[in-house]
Design a protein around this motif. Structure first.
Motif, PDB file in Angstrom:
ATOM      1  N   ILE A 192       7.372  -9.712 -20.635  1.00 30.85           N
ATOM      2  CA  ILE A 192       8.202  -9.925 -19.460  1.00 30.85           C
ATOM      3  C   ILE A 192       7.402  -9.638 -18.207  1.00 30.85           C
ATOM      4  N   SER A 193       7.955  -9.970 -17.075  1.00 37.12           N
ATOM      5  CA  SER A 193       7.188  -9.899 -15.839  1.00 37.12           C
ATOM      6  C   SER A 193       7.754  -8.874 -14.887  1.00 37.12           C
ATOM      7  N   VAL A 194       6.874  -8.238 -14.143  1.00 37.37           N
ATOM      8  CA  VAL A 194       7.306  -7.393 -13.051  1.00 37.37           C
ATOM      9  C   VAL A 194       7.675  -8.265 -11.854  1.00 37.37           C
ATOM     10  N   ASP A 195       6.855  -9.275 -11.593  1.00 35.34           N
ATOM     11  CA  ASP A 195       7.128 -10.202 -10.509  1.00 35.34           C
ATOM     12  C   ASP A 195       6.096 -11.304 -10.568  1.00 35.34           C
ATOM     13  N   SER A 196       6.513 -12.513 -10.317  1.00 34.24           N
ATOM     14  CA  SER A 196       5.552 -13.595 -10.210  1.00 34.24           C
ATOM     15  C   SER A 196       5.300 -13.884  -8.746  1.00 34.24           C
ATOM     16  N   SER A 197       5.180 -12.830  -7.963  1.00 24.51           N
ATOM     17  CA  SER A 197       4.985 -12.996  -6.529  1.00 24.51           C
ATOM     18  C   SER A 197       3.666 -13.680  -6.245  1.00 24.51           C
ATOM     19  N   SER A 198       3.572 -14.249  -5.083  1.00 24.41           N
ATOM     20  CA  SER A 198       2.434 -15.088  -4.760  1.00 24.41           C
ATOM     21  C   SER A 198       1.188 -14.276  -4.478  1.00 24.41           C
ATOM     22  N   ALA A 199       0.056 -14.974  -4.491  1.00 23.06           N
ATOM     23  CA  ALA A 199      -1.229 -14.376  -4.177  1.00 23.06           C
ATOM     24  C   ALA A 199      -1.873 -15.180  -3.073  1.00 23.06           C
ATOM     25  N   LYS A 200      -2.839 -14.566  -2.393  1.00 24.17           N
ATOM     26  CA  LYS A 200      -3.557 -15.274  -1.347  1.00 24.17           C
ATOM     27  C   LYS A 200      -5.038 -15.231  -1.644  1.00 24.17           C
ATOM     28  N   LYS A 201      -5.711 -16.364  -1.455  1.00 25.73           N
ATOM     29  CA  LYS A 201      -7.142 -16.450  -1.658  1.00 25.73           C
ATOM     30  C   LYS A 201      -7.773 -17.159  -0.473  1.00 25.73           C
ATOM     31  N   GLU A 202      -9.066 -16.913  -0.292  1.00 26.92           N
ATOM     32  CA  GLU A 202      -9.792 -17.598   0.752  1.00 26.92           C
ATOM     33  C   GLU A 202     -10.933 -18.368   0.138  1.00 26.92           C
ATOM     34  N   SER A 203     -11.187 -19.525   0.687  1.00 27.97           N
ATOM     35  CA  SER A 203     -12.264 -20.379   0.230  1.00 27.97           C
ATOM     36  C   SER A 203     -13.323 -20.426   1.302  1.00 27.97           C
ATOM     37  N   THR A 204     -14.542 -20.782   0.921  1.00 31.25           N
ATOM     38  CA  THR A 204     -15.609 -20.904   1.899  1.00 31.25           C
ATOM     39  C   THR A 204     -15.408 -22.121   2.781  1.00 31.25           C
ATOM     40  N   THR A 205     -14.572 -23.050   2.351  1.00 32.54           N
ATOM     41  CA  THR A 205     -14.375 -24.278   3.117  1.00 32.54           C
ATOM     42  C   THR A 205     -13.014 -24.352   3.775  1.00 32.54           C
ATOM     43  N   ALA A 206     -12.007 -23.696   3.244  1.00 38.21           N
ATOM     44  CA  ALA A 206     -10.668 -23.795   3.815  1.00 38.21           C
ATOM     45  C   ALA A 206      -9.849 -22.598   3.373  1.00 38.21           C
ATOM     46  N   VAL A 207      -8.821 -22.305   4.138  1.00 42.65           N
ATOM     47  CA  VAL A 207      -7.907 -21.227   3.795  1.00 42.65           C
ATOM     48  C   VAL A 207      -6.908 -21.755   2.779  1.00 42.65           C
ATOM     49  N   PHE A 662      10.013 -16.917  -9.793  1.00 44.13           N
ATOM     50  CA  PHE A 662      10.879 -16.029  -9.019  1.00 44.13           C
ATOM     51  C   PHE A 662      10.075 -15.369  -7.915  1.00 44.13           C
ATOM     52  N   SER A 663      10.615 -15.404  -6.708  1.00 42.47           N
ATOM     53  CA  SER A 663      10.043 -14.683  -5.575  1.00 42.47           C
ATOM     54  C   SER A 663      11.182 -14.078  -4.773  1.00 42.47           C
ATOM     55  N   LYS A 664      11.282 -12.767  -4.821  1.00 42.02           N
ATOM     56  CA  LYS A 664      12.322 -12.072  -4.050  1.00 42.02           C
ATOM     57  C   LYS A 664      12.110 -12.291  -2.560  1.00 42.02           C
ATOM     58  N   GLU A 665      10.834 -12.284  -2.127  1.00 43.13           N
ATOM     59  CA  GLU A 665      10.534 -12.434  -0.714  1.00 43.13           C
ATOM     60  C   GLU A 665      10.951 -13.808  -0.192  1.00 43.13           C
ATOM     61  N   LYS A 666      10.797 -14.827  -1.018  1.00 41.67           N
ATOM     62  CA  LYS A 666      11.163 -16.178  -0.609  1.00 41.67           C
ATOM     63  C   LYS A 666      12.599 -16.542  -0.982  1.00 41.67           C
ATOM     64  N   ASN A 667      13.297 -15.594  -1.586  1.00 39.28           N
ATOM     65  CA  ASN A 667      14.681 -15.873  -1.991  1.00 39.28           C
ATOM     66  C   ASN A 667      14.726 -17.110  -2.891  1.00 39.28           C
ATOM     67  N   LEU A 668      13.809 -17.132  -3.860  1.00 43.77           N
ATOM     68  CA  LEU A 668      13.587 -18.330  -4.674  1.00 43.77           C
ATOM     69  C   LEU A 668      13.677 -17.998  -6.159  1.00 43.77           C
ATOM     70  N   LEU A 669      14.462 -18.785  -6.876  1.00 38.12           N
ATOM     71  CA  LEU A 669      14.601 -18.667  -8.323  1.00 38.12           C
ATOM     72  C   LEU A 669      14.674 -20.079  -8.894  1.00 38.12           C
ATOM     73  N   VAL A 740       7.591 -24.874 -12.972  1.00 36.53           N
ATOM     74  CA  VAL A 740       7.856 -25.006 -11.546  1.00 36.53           C
ATOM     75  C   VAL A 740       6.961 -23.994 -10.827  1.00 36.53           C
ATOM     76  N   LEU A 741       6.293 -24.414  -9.742  1.00 41.58           N
ATOM     77  CA  LEU A 741       5.465 -23.511  -8.962  1.00 41.58           C
ATOM     78  C   LEU A 741       5.501 -23.937  -7.499  1.00 41.58           C
ATOM     79  N   TYR A 742       4.993 -23.079  -6.622  1.00 43.22           N
ATOM     80  CA  TYR A 742       4.911 -23.475  -5.230  1.00 43.22           C
ATOM     81  C   TYR A 742       3.510 -23.210  -4.687  1.00 43.22           C
TER      82      TYR A 742
END
Length: 772
Positions: A192-207, A662-669, A740-742
């Protein structure tokens, strides 16, 4: 006060006076040599084989173990004790009592020349020793069980272990008795999951924009799935292929590359799951090989010819690592294989761990002559790493450990790969035994095995823990608790303790064998420190969720009780409150520290009357979501609920946690769902009536603590013609939405035939890319 220790002579005299001993079978012509830590043991009365079982006197075995022996004349039994340990051995019995718990001896205590004899293996293993039998030298070596597992050592010992430990096997028994639901939803190896909250990454060419990740059990421990994204691209396992799609921005969506795995001269790789990081695409699956005579050219990137494993092989678990520098032309940079079928995997940082189970077909080797070494070597497990060449490497049996309480004709192989150092050879450890449920934290990999005693058929779960250090899985501890696991939901680590939920007994029984549910807390050495037992008699666990100092358990028979437990004090856990409502939950997902989301089925209970006794049965209906409020731990409440469809409605989420977004921050299920609805014009609807196919795709919800579940809309990959052709039952085929993903402000739904991009705020379609 401790009983006075009698001499073994007085003990045996008492036994003789009581008579009733069975006659002794004739012993073998030459008895084996018995060694302690490799040194011969001097016995006062020699061990001997009786009915094929090596027996020794209680006095001598107790002396080896440094224990005392007393005789209980009233109960006619020998009692072996030391500190808090006690072993009771009744006369002429095939049952002994270890610390009060009945254990089958698989033999029996007998009188031999005035002394009580007991099966040597049973006695020594019951007192924390390991017994190894080597038929080649006709010897038995007894060693003290330490932090490390014993090794198999020789082919003779391997055959002896397997032939002497034939058991019921990996049997999972869940009896539902008279009052049953007509559908159960269980999953092996499903965390089971604690949260599938989003992550942020940076690329050398684009954000790279914010994006969702796979719904995992433990933060920091990645799990493989059929769909992954890195915020710019979507990678999918698609009809035995890997498809790489440029996904962001949505108006530039296109398929970049398709990685095929064609069948080559009898060899075929079947991908099942993937991982993605900044540098690599990791593909995991099973490699099936059918021919020993024709070489096989692997996928582009490694040009050397591959050896084909013999046709008798059951296949191999295979990892293929690709360089992501050019996603339109993926380059294969490493292959690794473990013999056996792929079981599970985890990725922690740059370390990849994957597990296989290899069946040991030992029966046909038992009659082989000792000098037939070439044939016997087939019994050893093997692995391959492309860094070391084409050939498979056999693991010597003196490097293969065995799990003493779970010996079965299987090898559990654990492969570890350092993804930052692909030129390093994969590290492999191998264990003779079985592996059923797998749990992983950042520190430990835990394999749980349910054993059933052959006579009483009472289950117990054996726990094997492996420390994860420097990219290697090394055995650390073993423990056990009564009962059987539902699945991986039932295991957890927190603050140096291991928590586990199990079920004993059977549903439907009303005697002492009725089902009971339990939670055990084990310390760092996997010893039980606290427990809550006998929860919900007559029911079994449908879902469990550990959250910090709390545990939540859903049991079911006709209604859905949600139990709340306080585990803050590991030595004194408490059952706080319970809530009983219609339906059941298969999966529990945390919303916040005081709220939990349950996903399962709605049910309707029907009373049945007959001449003997009243009975009832619960019929499952449509899918049900519930938001449980645990703010008052003693009085949990069902704050909101949502029902989807009628009887027959289903979702992969009920069987696989990774299907949830699921993202609690985005109010998304959101999740995929197959909706069945009953024809309102029909007058024949009953609780047992199934609906007809109405929808397949993704449902998208808002979820908050004020308004609960709010359906924003649905997304399907089916056209109107597809819906007309679907008929009564689900016929989505390759247009069935799987995940489903965003990414950024776009919601993506993925099926085998296409990827659809919709605006995350309005759900208006932005773009669609067809997958050839």
């Amino acid at each position: 006060m401790k009983k006075k220790v009698w001499t073994i002579g007085l003990l045996l005299s008492a036994m003789i006076l009581t008579s009733t001993f069975a006659p002794v079978a004739s012993k073998a012509a030459q008895e084996p040599v018995v060694l302690l830590e490799g040194q011969p043991i001097v016995f006062s009365q020699q061990p001997m084989k009786i009915d094929g079982i090596l027996m020794a006197s209680v006095r001598d075995l107790a002396k080896i173990a440094g224990m005392d022996v007393t005789w209980n004349a009233t109960d006619q039994m020998a009692i072996v004790s030391q500190n808090e340990y006690e072993l009771k051995l009744p006369m002429n019995s095939d049952v002994a009592y270890v610390n009060g718990k009945a254990n089958t001896i698989y033999g029996s205590t007998q009188m031999v020349n005035g002394a009580m004899y007991v099966p040597l293996r049973f006695f020594m293993e019951s007192t924390n020793y390991v017994v190894r039998w080597d038929t080649a030298t006709n010897s038995v070596n007894i060693t003290k069980q330490t932090d490390s597992l014993p090794v198999v050592g020789t082919y003779d010992h391997l055959l002896t272990l397997l032939s002497q430990n034939q058991s019921i096997g990996n049997v999972r028994v869940i009896s539902q008795g008279k009052t049953v639901v007509t559908e159960t939803s269980t999953e092996a190896l499903s965390p089971i999951s604690v949260d599938s909250s989003s992550a942020k990454k940076e690329s050398t060419t684009a954000v790279v924009p914010e994006y969702s990740s796979t719904n995992v059990q433990v933060q920091g421990v990645d799990e493989s799935d059929v769909v992954k994204t890195d915020g710019s691209y979507i990678y999918t396992v698609n009809r035995q292929r890997i498809v790489v799609t440029q996904a962001y921005p949505a108006d530039q969506m296109k398929v970049l590359s398709i990685l095929d795995f064609p069948k080559n001269q009898g060899a075929q790789f079947q991908p099942s799951e993937i991982y993605v990081d900044d540098k690599h695409l990791i593909v995991i699956g099973n490699s099936l090989n059918y021919d020993t005579s024709v070489p096989y050219n692997g996928p582009t990137g490694l040009t050397e010819k591959r050896l084909i494993m013999p046709m008798k092989s059951q296949g191999n678990a295979k990892v293929m690592v690709y360089d992501l520098t050019d996603r339109s032309n993926l380059k294969l940079v490493k292959e690794a294989e473990l013999e056996g079928n792929y079981v599970s995997s985890r990725k922690i940082g740059s370390s990849l761990y994957f597990i296989s189970n290899k069946f040991v077909n030992y029966n046909r080797y038992q009659k082989l002559k000792k000098h037939d070494d070439d044939a016997l070597t087939d019994l050893a497990p093997a692995y391959r790493d492309s860094v070391s060449g084409d050939a498979f490497t056999k693991i010597p049996l003196d490097q293969v450990y065995y799990l003493p309480k779970a010996i079965e004709p299987n090898y559990v192989l654990i492969g570890s790969i350092n993804l930052n150092e692909l030129q390093q050879t994969m590290n492999v450890t191998s264990y003779l035994g079985s592996g059923q449920n797998v749990y992983a934290s950042e520190e430990n990999l835990t394999i749980a095995v349910t054993n059933y005693e052959q006579q009483s058929f009472q289950p117990e779960t054996i726990i094997y823990q492996f420390g994860l250090k420097a990219g290697k899985a090394s055995f650390t501890n073993t423990g056990k608790v009564p009962g059987r696991l539902l699945n991986q939901f039932s295991m957890d680590e927190h603050n140096g303790h291991f928590r586990i939920a199990t079920t004993t007994g059977e549903m439907g029984r009303t005697d002492e064998g009725t089902s009971m549910n339990h939670v055990f807390i084990l310390d760092a050495n996997l010893k039980v420190t606290g427990k809550i037992e006998n929860i919900a008699p007559g029911e079994r666990i449908y879902a469990a969720r550990f959250m910090g100092d709390r545990a939540y358990m859903v049991t079911f028979r006709n209604t859905d009780p949600l139990f709340v437990m306080d585990l803050k004090d590991p030595a004194a856990p408490k059952l706080l409150g319970a809530l009983k409502i219609p339906g059941y939950s298969d999966y529990l997902h945390p919303y916040d520290e005081n709220h939990v989301i349950g996903f399962g089925k709605d049910t309707i209970e029907v009373d049945l009357k007959n001449s003997q006794e009243p009975q009832s049965i619960a019929y499952y209906q449509g899918m049900k979501m519930a938001l449980f409020d645990i703010t008052d731990v003693n009085h949990p409440k069902e704050k909101f609920k949502e029902l989807i469809g009628d009887r027959g409605t289903d979702s992969e989420l009920l069987h696989n946690h990774r299907a949830l977004l699921f993202s609690k921050e985005k109010n998304l299920l959101s999740f995929p769902v197959n909706v069945m609805k009953f024809d309102a014009s029909s007058n024949t609807k009953s609780v047992s009536s199934y609906g007809t196919f109405a929808f397949q795709g993704a449902y998208v919800y808002r979820l908050d603590l004020d308004k609960g579940f709010q359906l924003r809309g649905s997304i399907t990959h089916l056209s109107e013609d597809d819906l007309k052709k679907a008929g009564q039952y689900v016929q989505a085929g390759d247009k069935q939405v799987r995940r489903v993903l965003y990414i950024g402000d776009t919601l993506y739904t993925i099926s085998n035939d296409l990827i659809k991009a919709n605006d995350l705020a309005t759900l208006q379609e932005k773009n669609t890319v067809l997958i050839p």
